[in-house]
Scaffold this active site. Structure first.
Site, PDB file in Angstrom:
ATOM      1  N   ASP A 119       0.866  -1.181   0.000  1.00 23.40           N
ATOM      2  CA  ASP A 119       0.000   0.000   0.000  1.00 23.40           C
ATOM      3  C   ASP A 119       0.907   1.236   0.000  1.00 23.40           C
ATOM      4  O   ASP A 119       2.126   1.109   0.041  1.00 23.40           O
ATOM      5  CB  ASP A 119      -0.965  -0.039   1.193  1.00 23.40           C
ATOM      6  CG  ASP A 119      -0.246   0.051   2.529  1.00 23.40           C
ATOM      7  OD1 ASP A 119       0.969   0.318   2.558  1.00 23.40           O
ATOM      8  OD2 ASP A 119      -0.900  -0.156   3.569  1.00 23.40           O
ATOM      9  N   PHE A 153      -3.331   5.251   4.036  1.00 17.99           N
ATOM     10  CA  PHE A 153      -4.391   4.819   4.945  1.00 17.99           C
ATOM     11  C   PHE A 153      -3.969   4.977   6.401  1.00 17.99           C
ATOM     12  O   PHE A 153      -4.709   5.513   7.219  1.00 17.99           O
ATOM     13  CB  PHE A 153      -4.773   3.361   4.654  1.00 17.99           C
ATOM     14  CG  PHE A 153      -5.909   2.862   5.490  1.00 17.99           C
ATOM     15  CD1 PHE A 153      -7.222   3.174   5.169  1.00 17.99           C
ATOM     16  CD2 PHE A 153      -5.673   2.088   6.618  1.00 17.99           C
ATOM     17  CE1 PHE A 153      -8.278   2.730   5.959  1.00 17.99           C
ATOM     18  CE2 PHE A 153      -6.723   1.631   7.408  1.00 17.99           C
ATOM     19  CZ  PHE A 153      -8.019   1.952   7.064  1.00 17.99           C
ATOM     20  N   ASP A 157      -7.728  -7.811   0.409  1.00 19.57           N
ATOM     21  CA  ASP A 157      -6.809  -7.984   1.547  1.00 19.57           C
ATOM     22  C   ASP A 157      -7.546  -7.552   2.802  1.00 19.57           C
ATOM     23  O   ASP A 157      -8.475  -6.740   2.724  1.00 19.57           O
ATOM     24  CB  ASP A 157      -5.571  -7.082   1.408  1.00 19.57           C
ATOM     25  CG  ASP A 157      -5.872  -5.664   1.843  1.00 19.57           C
ATOM     26  OD1 ASP A 157      -6.507  -4.923   1.059  1.00 19.57           O
ATOM     27  OD2 ASP A 157      -5.540  -5.296   2.986  1.00 19.57           O
ATOM     28  N   CYS A 188     -10.970 -29.076   6.611  1.00 19.82           N
ATOM     29  CA  CYS A 188      -9.793 -28.259   6.291  1.00 19.82           C
ATOM     30  C   CYS A 188      -8.534 -29.123   6.289  1.00 19.82           C
ATOM     31  O   CYS A 188      -8.343 -29.947   7.178  1.00 19.82           O
ATOM     32  CB  CYS A 188      -9.664 -27.125   7.309  1.00 19.82           C
ATOM     33  SG  CYS A 188      -8.231 -26.060   7.025  1.00 19.82           S
ATOM     34  N   CYS A 219      -5.405 -27.876   6.426  1.00 15.99           N
ATOM     35  CA  CYS A 219      -4.248 -27.103   6.886  1.00 15.99           C
ATOM     36  C   CYS A 219      -3.486 -27.867   7.979  1.00 15.99           C
ATOM     37  O   CYS A 219      -3.998 -28.812   8.581  1.00 15.99           O
ATOM     38  CB  CYS A 219      -4.675 -25.711   7.369  1.00 15.99           C
ATOM     39  SG  CYS A 219      -5.194 -25.626   9.094  1.00 15.99           S
ATOM     40  N   CYS A 268      -5.401 -28.096  11.382  1.00 15.52           N
ATOM     41  CA  CYS A 268      -6.538 -29.015  11.437  1.00 15.52           C
ATOM     42  C   CYS A 268      -6.104 -30.471  11.287  1.00 15.52           C
ATOM     43  O   CYS A 268      -6.769 -31.374  11.798  1.00 15.52           O
ATOM     44  CB  CYS A 268      -7.557 -28.651  10.363  1.00 15.52           C
ATOM     45  SG  CYS A 268      -8.363 -27.076  10.714  1.00 15.52           S
ATOM     46  N   HIS A 296      -4.557 -21.589  10.348  1.00 18.31           N
ATOM     47  CA  HIS A 296      -5.873 -22.076   9.920  1.00 18.31           C
ATOM     48  C   HIS A 296      -6.703 -20.984   9.242  1.00 18.31           C
ATOM     49  O   HIS A 296      -7.266 -21.201   8.169  1.00 18.31           O
ATOM     50  CB  HIS A 296      -6.690 -22.664  11.071  1.00 18.31           C
ATOM     51  CG  HIS A 296      -8.111 -22.861  10.661  1.00 18.31           C
ATOM     52  ND1 HIS A 296      -8.511 -23.905   9.841  1.00 18.31           N
ATOM     53  CD2 HIS A 296      -9.210 -22.083  10.840  1.00 18.31           C
ATOM     54  CE1 HIS A 296      -9.799 -23.767   9.558  1.00 18.31           C
ATOM     55  NE2 HIS A 296     -10.252 -22.670  10.156  1.00 18.31           N
TER      56      HIS A 296
HETATM   57 ZN   LIG Z   1      -7.489 -25.616   9.134  1.00 21.45          ZN
END
Ligand SMILES: [Zn+2]
Length: 377
Positions: A89, A93, A261, A299, A301, A304, A330
């Site tokens: 950016d 901001f 984002d 999930c 990931c 998980c 996660h």
């Molecule tokens: Zn996960």
């Protein structure tokens, strides 16, 4: 930079963005690497969670360690050990959110460094020089993020100032990397249109929608996106800044947005607020204390696949750093998986049906599709 539009379904788009540091499949979500780091998550873990592109913050990096320090590493990629694309950016901001510390004039914004009190002037030219030193794949013009609420006259003069700064940003940006313009104008459709036309005349590699998710009602945000996104140049990527929740992502993509984002997945993760395919949960709630269930059975990931809700609850209760890391992995993976599924649904042309399935999993009603911006608010 090259952008290929692979498919369009209604206003929703499937695309491919080729940048200096790699290819990004769109629609895509970009996690925030505020201080040159996504808090608590290593670049290796980000790659495993499916991250294709990160956002870096010019404002924070110009204060510490300073653009000159990062330039010695040939930019932010080498400095932070991330070899995939980065978008930065412009710092605007954060400068404008430093209430009572800033002073805006035609030249730029002066403010006191929150680190050491030094007086700093940030201008379009300076913001372009810093982003060139950071060597981000995509740089953003320096603009004023119009606050909410604001009168139409106030929104118009802010938007016009941003257009003049857009011109100066374009003239000052001599890097080979991409530069995106930012559409402002609050929730006033004709101001948004004028802003877009002004930016298009100047010419940018991509176009962003700024000044949303700043306190306006959610339906007003979605309607502003619905009106302006389809008018943005079809052959350029469209980036919605600072948005949002999982349903905001689904609804913004539906309205023609390619990139988003937000700090939400990582900030919420550190507070134990986790997004799952069966809805959001608070891991610190007692109900999870002895749970041997995975956080999200759907999930894949690292978190998980290897840990239980009970263990994540325990880490959160003890304030263990590992809890913030596992929760962040996660939530980031959840957002990226949502975008991967969105791309699949667009490729197979069943986006609306897919979105309904996701909402059904959360037991959530989809947001209304239209909102009257001209009606008295
Ligand atoms: Zn996960």
């Amino acid at each position: 930079m090259q952008f290929e539009l692979l498919a369009q379904r209604g206003e929703a788009r499937l695309g491919r963005l080729t940048l200096a540091h790699g290819v990004v499949e769109t629609p895509i979500f970009m996690p925030c690497g505020t201080y040159g780091s996504v808090k608590g998550v290593s670049p290796d873990q980000l790659r495993s969670a499916g991250v294709q592109i990160l956002l870096g913050n010019t404002f924070h990096l110009m204060l510490r360690p300073g653009a000159e320090a990062i330039e010695r590493f040939n930019g932010l990629h080498q400095f932070m050990g991330w070899d995939r694309p980065i978008l930065t950016d412009s710092g605007g901001f954060q400068v404008f959110s430093l209430a009572d510390m800033n002073k805006v004039n035609e030249e730029g914004v002066s403010f006191r460094s929150p680190i050491n009190g030094d007086k700093i002037l940030l201008t379009p030219e300076r913001a372009m020089a810093i982003q060139t030193a950071l060597n981000s794949d995509i740089a953003m013009i320096f603009d004023e993020c119009t606050p909410y609420p604001i009168s139409k006259a106030g929104a118009e003069s802010s938007m016009q100032l941003s257009l003049r700064w857009a011109q100066r940003s374009r003239a000052a940006f001599t890097s080979d990397n991409a530069l995106f313009g930012i559409v402002q104008g609050g929730i006033y459709p004709d101001l948004r249109q004028a802003s877009l036309e002004g930016l298009h005349k100047i010419g940018f590699e991509g176009y962003a929608i700024g000044g949303l998710s700043v306190g306006e009602p959610k339906p007003a945000m979605l309607e502003t996106i619905r009106r302006i996104a389809p008018k943005m140049p079809a052959q350029s990527p469209r980036y919605l800044m600072g948005v949002g929740t999982p349903s905001d992502l689904i609804e913004s993509v539906r309205r023609g947005v390619d990139m988003m984002d937000c700090v939400m997945p990582t900030r919420n993760a550190r507070n134990g607020h986790l997004f799952t395919s069966s809805g959001a949960i608070r891991i610190r709630n007692a109900v999870h204390r002895a749970s041997d269930e995975a956080l999200d059975a759907n999930c894949s990931c690292y978190t998980c696949q290897n840990f239980s809700r009970g263990y994540l609850h325990h880490l959160d209760k003890c304030g263990e750093i590992l809890g913030a890391t596992l929760n962040s992995i996660h939530n980031i993976a959840y957002y990226l998986e949502l975008m991967r599924q969105a791309r699949g649904a667009l490729a197979e042309d069943h986006y609306d049906a897919w979105a309904l399935t996701v909402y059904a999993g959360w037991s959530e009603t989809p947001p209304p599709l239209e909102f009257d911006l001209e009606a008295p608010q």
